[in-house]
Design an enzyme around this catalytic site. Structure first.
Site, mmCIF file in Angstrom:
data_model
loop_
_atom_site.group_PDB
_atom_site.id
_atom_site.type_symbol
_atom_site.label_atom_id
_atom_site.label_comp_id
_atom_site.label_asym_id
_atom_site.label_seq_id
_atom_site.Cartn_x
_atom_site.Cartn_y
_atom_site.Cartn_z
ATOM 1 N N CYS A 14 6.501 -5.782 -15.040
ATOM 2 C CA CYS A 14 7.020 -4.618 -14.132
ATOM 3 C C CYS A 14 7.618 -3.505 -14.700
ATOM 4 C CB CYS A 14 7.710 -5.675 -12.219
ATOM 5 S SG CYS A 14 6.419 -6.768 -12.156
ATOM 6 N N GLU A 47 3.189 -8.065 -0.128
ATOM 7 C CA GLU A 47 2.638 -6.770 -1.314
ATOM 8 C C GLU A 47 1.291 -7.522 -1.836
ATOM 9 O OE1 GLU A 47 6.089 -6.888 -4.842
ATOM 10 O OE2 GLU A 47 5.782 -8.635 -4.921
ATOM 11 N N HIS A 69 1.649 -1.688 -6.063
ATOM 12 C CA HIS A 69 1.236 -2.207 -4.718
ATOM 13 C C HIS A 69 0.627 -1.348 -3.531
ATOM 14 C CE1 HIS A 69 2.289 -6.114 -5.949
ATOM 15 N NE2 HIS A 69 3.681 -5.741 -6.620
ATOM 16 N N HIS A 78 1.739 6.727 -0.829
ATOM 17 C CA HIS A 78 0.797 7.629 -2.271
ATOM 18 C C HIS A 78 2.131 8.021 -2.589
ATOM 19 C CE1 HIS A 78 -2.852 6.386 -0.145
ATOM 20 N NE2 HIS A 78 -3.134 5.943 -1.671
#
Length: 223
Positions: free
Chosen positions: A37, A139, A45, A84
């Site tokens: 990550c 998530e 995600h 986004h």
């Protein structure tokens, strides 16, 4: 307004990109803590957002809050801002404040935005019992974080030891809510006399309709 408290949840989705990297740590420490990550190119995600509100039902409409209003509030304040987007480049809370874009910090950010929006809505619509109760962000199917409003939870009461009335031998106790209960929440203390079951109940008269009096004593030591 109904005296019953109702909880209503709306579920939405949004997608973001981010990179887990703390500028308080070395590159080696970041790589060790965040693993993949911490990839310098970031990762994405698809988040699931559950927003729960609570309050009392309007007796005229039968609604706590119109679902279209809740949907619009979430979309205008959260989805449009985050969907986004790259959290570290596009969102001031992470970009300029040095916040690591973990799901934990994301949940706190969403809570703060929605809390202010709900507060404005309740004033504009004269819906004073309405509260933001919980924000939950998932998530994956296995990983989720939630932020819960501690003040929305049921208040803890303080109870006296059981005692008996001197003349009518009813068993009772005193229950105190320091932050109030029901309509007195956060404005007054609430004090109740609670009747308790006892073996003498079969010979006593119910419902209990005796007058009850109490006195408050200031026990602050005199200097």
């Amino acid at each position: 307004m109904s005296s019953e408290k109702i909880y209503l949840t709306r579920r939405e989705q949004f997608s973001t990109a981010n990179r887990l990297h703390s500028y308080k740590l070395s590159d080696l420490e970041n790589e060790h803590i965040y693993g993949p990550c911490n990839n310098k190119y970031g990762y994405g995600h698809n988040y699931q957002l559950d927003v729960t509100i609570c309050g009392h039902i309007d007796k005229t409409t039968g609604l706590l809050m119109h679902l279209t209003d809740l949907k619009s509030l979430i979309h205008e304040n959260i989805i449009k801002q985050l969907d986004h987007k790259h959290l570290d480049y596009d969102i001031h809370y992470f970009k300029d404040n040095g916040q690591v874009s973990t799901i934990e910090n994301l949940c706190i950010y969403v809570w703060k935005i929605l809390y202010d929006a709900i507060q404005k809505y309740k004033i504009d619509n004269n819906n004073h019992s309405l509260q933001l109760y919980e924000v939950k962000i998932s998530e994956t199917d296995k990983n989720s974080v939630f932020h819960l409003d501690a003040q929305s939870k049921r208040q803890t009461s303080i109870c006296s030891p059981p005692f008996y009335s001197s003349s009518t031998v009813y068993k009772m106790r005193v229950r105190l809510y320091l932050d109030g209960d029901g309509n007195a929440r956060r404005t007054h203390m609430s004090l109740f006399f609670a009747l308790m079951w006892d073996v003498n109940d079969t010979i006593l008269k119910f419902p209990f309709n005796h007058k009850v009096a109490f006195r408050l004593y200031d026990q602050t030591p005199v200097p």
